[in-house]
Design a protein around this motif. Structure first.
Motif, PDB file in Angstrom:
ATOM      1  N   LEU A  24       0.734  -1.158   0.069  1.00  0.00           N
ATOM      2  CA  LEU A  24      -0.227  -0.046   0.072  1.00  0.00           C
ATOM      3  C   LEU A  24       0.795   1.531   0.118  1.00  0.00           C
ATOM      4  CD1 LEU A  24      -2.874  -1.193   2.575  1.00  0.00           C
ATOM      5  CD2 LEU A  24      -2.979  -1.233   0.043  1.00  0.00           C
ATOM      6  N   SER A  25       2.238   1.151   0.734  1.00  0.00           N
ATOM      7  CA  SER A  25       2.747   2.544   0.730  1.00  0.00           C
ATOM      8  C   SER A  25       3.377   2.696  -0.694  1.00  0.00           C
ATOM      9  CB  SER A  25       3.921   2.108   1.876  1.00  0.00           C
ATOM     10  OG  SER A  25       3.528   2.153   3.060  1.00  0.00           O
ATOM     11  N   PHE A  26       3.846   1.554  -1.200  1.00  0.00           N
ATOM     12  CA  PHE A  26       4.327   1.857  -2.661  1.00  0.00           C
ATOM     13  C   PHE A  26       3.320   2.146  -3.683  1.00  0.00           C
ATOM     14  CE2 PHE A  26       8.264  -0.920  -1.557  1.00  0.00           C
ATOM     15  CZ  PHE A  26       9.288  -0.087  -2.029  1.00  0.00           C
ATOM     16  N   ALA A  27       2.236   1.562  -3.494  1.00  0.00           N
ATOM     17  CA  ALA A  27       0.872   2.066  -4.237  1.00  0.00           C
ATOM     18  C   ALA A  27       0.620   3.613  -4.113  1.00  0.00           C
ATOM     19  CB  ALA A  27      -0.249   1.122  -3.993  1.00  0.00           C
ATOM     20  N   GLN A  28       0.899   4.003  -2.973  1.00  0.00           N
ATOM     21  CA  GLN A  28       0.456   5.364  -2.894  1.00  0.00           C
ATOM     22  C   GLN A  28       1.401   6.215  -3.613  1.00  0.00           C
ATOM     23  OE1 GLN A  28      -0.597   6.443   1.225  1.00  0.00           O
ATOM     24  NE2 GLN A  28      -0.518   8.658   0.958  1.00  0.00           N
ATOM     25  N   ALA A  29       2.442   5.868  -3.637  1.00  0.00           N
ATOM     26  CA  ALA A  29       3.506   6.519  -4.514  1.00  0.00           C
ATOM     27  C   ALA A  29       3.445   6.216  -6.189  1.00  0.00           C
ATOM     28  CB  ALA A  29       4.958   6.495  -4.006  1.00  0.00           C
ATOM     29  N   GLY A  30       2.684   5.356  -6.437  1.00  0.00           N
ATOM     30  CA  GLY A  30       2.238   5.034  -7.873  1.00  0.00           C
ATOM     31  C   GLY A  30       3.230   3.957  -8.282  1.00  0.00           C
ATOM     32  N   TYR A  31       3.872   2.967  -7.530  1.00  0.00           N
ATOM     33  CA  TYR A  31       4.715   1.821  -7.794  1.00  0.00           C
ATOM     34  C   TYR A  31       3.724   0.518  -7.759  1.00  0.00           C
ATOM     35  CZ  TYR A  31       8.448   4.968  -7.911  1.00  0.00           C
ATOM     36  OH  TYR A  31       9.498   5.893  -8.338  1.00  0.00           O
ATOM     37  N   SER A  32       3.926  -0.659  -8.512  1.00  0.00           N
ATOM     38  CA  SER A  32       3.296  -1.685  -8.432  1.00  0.00           C
ATOM     39  C   SER A  32       4.055  -2.662  -7.559  1.00  0.00           C
ATOM     40  CB  SER A  32       3.042  -2.488  -9.559  1.00  0.00           C
ATOM     41  OG  SER A  32       2.544  -3.689  -9.776  1.00  0.00           O
ATOM     42  N   ALA A  33       3.479  -3.292  -6.374  1.00  0.00           N
ATOM     43  CA  ALA A  33       4.076  -3.994  -5.417  1.00  0.00           C
ATOM     44  C   ALA A  33       3.315  -5.239  -5.171  1.00  0.00           C
ATOM     45  CB  ALA A  33       4.643  -3.237  -4.242  1.00  0.00           C
ATOM     46  N   ILE A  34       3.952  -6.340  -4.792  1.00  0.00           N
ATOM     47  CA  ILE A  34       3.211  -7.408  -4.134  1.00  0.00           C
ATOM     48  C   ILE A  34       3.909  -7.822  -2.922  1.00  0.00           C
ATOM     49  CG2 ILE A  34       2.683  -8.319  -6.449  1.00  0.00           C
ATOM     50  CD1 ILE A  34       5.241 -10.018  -6.499  1.00  0.00           C
ATOM     51  N   ALA A  35       3.005  -8.353  -2.198  1.00  0.00           N
ATOM     52  CA  ALA A  35       3.561  -9.152  -0.802  1.00  0.00           C
ATOM     53  C   ALA A  35       3.706 -10.845  -0.468  1.00  0.00           C
ATOM     54  CB  ALA A  35       2.843  -8.458   0.347  1.00  0.00           C
ATOM     55  N   VAL A  36       4.542 -11.226   0.027  1.00  0.00           N
ATOM     56  CA  VAL A  36       4.216 -12.633   0.170  1.00  0.00           C
ATOM     57  C   VAL A  36       3.968 -12.911   1.605  1.00  0.00           C
ATOM     58  CG1 VAL A  36       5.920 -13.231  -1.454  1.00  0.00           C
ATOM     59  CG2 VAL A  36       6.899 -12.719   0.888  1.00  0.00           C
ATOM     60  N   GLY A  37       3.631 -12.174   2.449  1.00  0.00           N
ATOM     61  CA  GLY A  37       3.139 -12.128   3.933  1.00  0.00           C
ATOM     62  C   GLY A  37       4.030 -12.750   4.753  1.00  0.00           C
ATOM     63  N   GLY A  38       5.042 -12.410   4.802  1.00  0.00           N
ATOM     64  CA  GLY A  38       6.138 -12.656   5.806  1.00  0.00           C
ATOM     65  C   GLY A  38       7.673 -12.580   5.244  1.00  0.00           C
ATOM     66  N   ALA A  39       8.693 -12.886   5.858  1.00  0.00           N
ATOM     67  CA  ALA A  39      10.094 -13.163   5.368  1.00  0.00           C
ATOM     68  C   ALA A  39      10.150 -14.195   4.569  1.00  0.00           C
ATOM     69  CB  ALA A  39      10.934 -12.520   6.487  1.00  0.00           C
TER      70      ALA A  39
END
Length: 124
Positions: A24-39
């Protein structure tokens, strides 16, 4: 399984992060991002990314030991399948912390990163 992958399908590049808040932080700046739900990225998650339209992936694990381990794991799972770059959070722990420090911090995270793999060829 991979948060944000449905939106990343519209783009040939994305930033892979640990947590949804960083997407969501990257999206707010206009970047496409994905999360894997942990490390940790599972083989199933890597397969989903391989089948997506993503050609360039920025490794955005947190700026700590677990995040560095995740980035190395993703390099092993996806190196040779997509171009890989590492983001540079500088003094920040992750994208959300960088965003809280000011929207202008987000582009430099990407621009100050470095290329790790170009397709099947190691370039570092």
């Amino acid at each position: 399984l991979v948060y944000g992958l449905w939106q990343a399908r519209e783009s040939a590049e994305a930033i892979v992060v640990e947590a949804e808040i960083d997407v969501l932080s990257f999206a707010q700046a206009g970047y496409s991002a994905i999360a894997v739900g942990g490390a940790h990225m599972s083989r199933e998650q890597a397969d989903l990314i391989k089948r997506s339209r993503i050609e360039r992936l920025y490794l955005g694990g947190d700026n700590d030991e677990q995040g560095r381990k995740m980035n190395k794991q993703i390099k092993r799972l996806l190196g040779g399948h997509v171009e890989l770059f590492k983001v540079d959070y500088g003094r920040y722990k992750d994208a959300n912390e960088a965003l809280l420090g000011g929207m202008e911090n987000i582009p430099s995270i990407i621009e100050n990163g470095k290329r790790l793999y170009l397709c099947n060829k190691v370039v570092i």
